[in-house]
Motif scaffolding. Structure first.
Motif, PDB file in Angstrom:
ATOM      1  N   LEU A   1       0.828  -1.204   0.000  1.00 40.12           N
ATOM      2  CA  LEU A   1       0.000   0.000   0.000  1.00 40.12           C
ATOM      3  C   LEU A   1       0.866   1.258   0.000  1.00 40.12           C
ATOM      4  O   LEU A   1       1.829   1.337   0.776  1.00 40.12           O
ATOM      5  N   VAL A   2       0.503   2.220  -0.849  1.00 45.66           N
ATOM      6  CA  VAL A   2       1.210   3.494  -0.905  1.00 45.66           C
ATOM      7  C   VAL A   2       0.182   4.618  -0.845  1.00 45.66           C
ATOM      8  O   VAL A   2      -0.635   4.769  -1.766  1.00 45.66           O
ATOM      9  N   GLU A   3       0.247   5.398   0.227  1.00 39.79           N
ATOM     10  CA  GLU A   3      -0.673   6.517   0.420  1.00 39.79           C
ATOM     11  C   GLU A   3      -0.062   7.807  -0.117  1.00 39.79           C
ATOM     12  O   GLU A   3       1.158   7.993  -0.058  1.00 39.79           O
ATOM     13  N   SER A   4      -0.916   8.693  -0.609  1.00 36.12           N
ATOM     14  CA  SER A   4      -0.468   9.998  -1.111  1.00 36.12           C
ATOM     15  C   SER A   4      -1.617  10.991  -1.030  1.00 36.12           C
ATOM     16  O   SER A   4      -2.762  10.608  -0.790  1.00 36.12           O
ATOM     17  N   GLY A   5      -1.288  12.269  -1.237  1.00 38.16           N
ATOM     18  CA  GLY A   5      -2.305  13.301  -1.320  1.00 38.16           C
ATOM     19  C   GLY A   5      -2.420  14.200  -0.110  1.00 38.16           C
ATOM     20  O   GLY A   5      -3.204  15.147  -0.122  1.00 38.16           O
ATOM     21  N   GLY A   6      -1.647  13.927   0.924  1.00 39.03           N
ATOM     22  CA  GLY A   6      -1.705  14.776   2.107  1.00 39.03           C
ATOM     23  C   GLY A   6      -1.049  16.117   1.876  1.00 39.03           C
ATOM     24  O   GLY A   6      -0.490  16.383   0.811  1.00 39.03           O
ATOM     25  N   GLY A   7      -1.129  16.954   2.895  1.00 39.36           N
ATOM     26  CA  GLY A   7      -0.506  18.269   2.795  1.00 39.36           C
ATOM     27  C   GLY A   7      -0.998  19.191   3.877  1.00 39.36           C
ATOM     28  O   GLY A   7      -1.664  18.765   4.822  1.00 39.36           O
ATOM     29  N   LEU A   8      -0.652  20.463   3.730  1.00 43.30           N
ATOM     30  CA  LEU A   8      -1.067  21.514   4.663  1.00 43.30           C
ATOM     31  C   LEU A   8      -2.267  22.239   4.067  1.00 43.30           C
ATOM     32  O   LEU A   8      -2.210  22.691   2.917  1.00 43.30           O
ATOM     33  N   VAL A   9      -3.312  22.363   4.845  1.00 48.95           N
ATOM     34  CA  VAL A   9      -4.524  23.017   4.364  1.00 48.95           C
ATOM     35  C   VAL A   9      -5.125  23.839   5.493  1.00 48.95           C
ATOM     36  O   VAL A   9      -4.973  23.490   6.674  1.00 48.95           O
ATOM     37  N   GLU A  10      -5.775  24.918   5.137  1.00 46.33           N
ATOM     38  CA  GLU A  10      -6.425  25.761   6.143  1.00 46.33           C
ATOM     39  C   GLU A  10      -7.731  25.123   6.605  1.00 46.33           C
ATOM     40  O   GLU A  10      -8.348  24.340   5.870  1.00 46.33           O
ATOM     41  N   PRO A  11      -8.169  25.459   7.806  1.00 42.68           N
ATOM     42  CA  PRO A  11      -9.479  24.963   8.256  1.00 42.68           C
ATOM     43  C   PRO A  11     -10.572  25.306   7.252  1.00 42.68           C
ATOM     44  O   PRO A  11     -10.594  26.422   6.707  1.00 42.68           O
ATOM     45  N   GLY A  12     -11.438  24.340   7.003  1.00 45.89           N
ATOM     46  CA  GLY A  12     -12.486  24.499   6.010  1.00 45.89           C
ATOM     47  C   GLY A  12     -12.095  24.032   4.626  1.00 45.89           C
ATOM     48  O   GLY A  12     -12.954  23.935   3.733  1.00 45.89           O
ATOM     49  N   GLY A  13     -10.836  23.733   4.433  1.00 48.12           N
ATOM     50  CA  GLY A  13     -10.345  23.297   3.141  1.00 48.12           C
ATOM     51  C   GLY A  13     -10.607  21.823   2.861  1.00 48.12           C
ATOM     52  O   GLY A  13     -11.235  21.123   3.665  1.00 48.12           O
ATOM     53  N   SER A  14     -10.103  21.378   1.709  1.00 50.64           N
ATOM     54  CA  SER A  14     -10.332  20.001   1.264  1.00 50.64           C
ATOM     55  C   SER A  14      -9.030  19.365   0.796  1.00 50.64           C
ATOM     56  O   SER A  14      -8.109  20.057   0.340  1.00 50.64           O
ATOM     57  N   LEU A  15      -8.993  18.074   0.909  1.00 49.20           N
ATOM     58  CA  LEU A  15      -7.905  17.266   0.362  1.00 49.20           C
ATOM     59  C   LEU A  15      -8.499  15.940  -0.126  1.00 49.20           C
ATOM     60  O   LEU A  15      -9.519  15.485   0.395  1.00 49.20           O
ATOM     61  N   ARG A  16      -7.819  15.333  -1.097  1.00 52.22           N
ATOM     62  CA  ARG A  16      -8.209  13.996  -1.547  1.00 52.22           C
ATOM     63  C   ARG A  16      -7.007  13.075  -1.415  1.00 52.22           C
ATOM     64  O   ARG A  16      -5.979  13.291  -2.054  1.00 52.22           O
TER      65      ARG A  16
END
Length: 114
Positions: A4-19
């Protein structure tokens, strides 16, 4: 054996989105009951979303209505769409099946901060 290889994380402001994405190598992905887990340093890893082989989903109360888990069995990939992110969602996110059968990947860091 599935890896398994996870990706897509990061720094985001409250209320934001990530996939987030979880790419599975090896055979048999489509038959497994898969989940997204998260871990905060010093705490145990917890499952926040899960999806069966037949695409039935379930969520922890802390993310219900904000996160959506999905899977593409043709691509052997698991997804987590995260909306309306909160600082308390900050964690390292992992995928695995619900029996934690496979070796854990490296995870992907999600940081929600202004």
């Amino acid at each position: 054996q599935v890896q398994l290889v996870e990706s897509g994380g990061g720094l985001v402001e409250p209320g934001g989105s990530l996939r987030l994405s979880c790419a599975a190598s090896g055979s048999g992905f489509s038959g497994y009951y898969m989940g997204w887990y998260r871990q905060v340093e010093g705490k145990e890893r917890e499952v926040v979303a899960r999806i069966t082989a037949l695409q039935t989903t379930a969520y922890d109360i802390s993310v219900k209505g904000r996160f959506t888990i999905s899977r593409d069995n043709q691509k052997s990939t698991l997804y987590l769409q995260m909306n309306s992110l909160k600082p308390e969602d900050t964690a390292v996110y992992y995928c695995n099946d619900l029996s934690q059968t496979f070796p854990w990947g490296q995870g992907t860091q999600v940081t929600v901060s202004s």
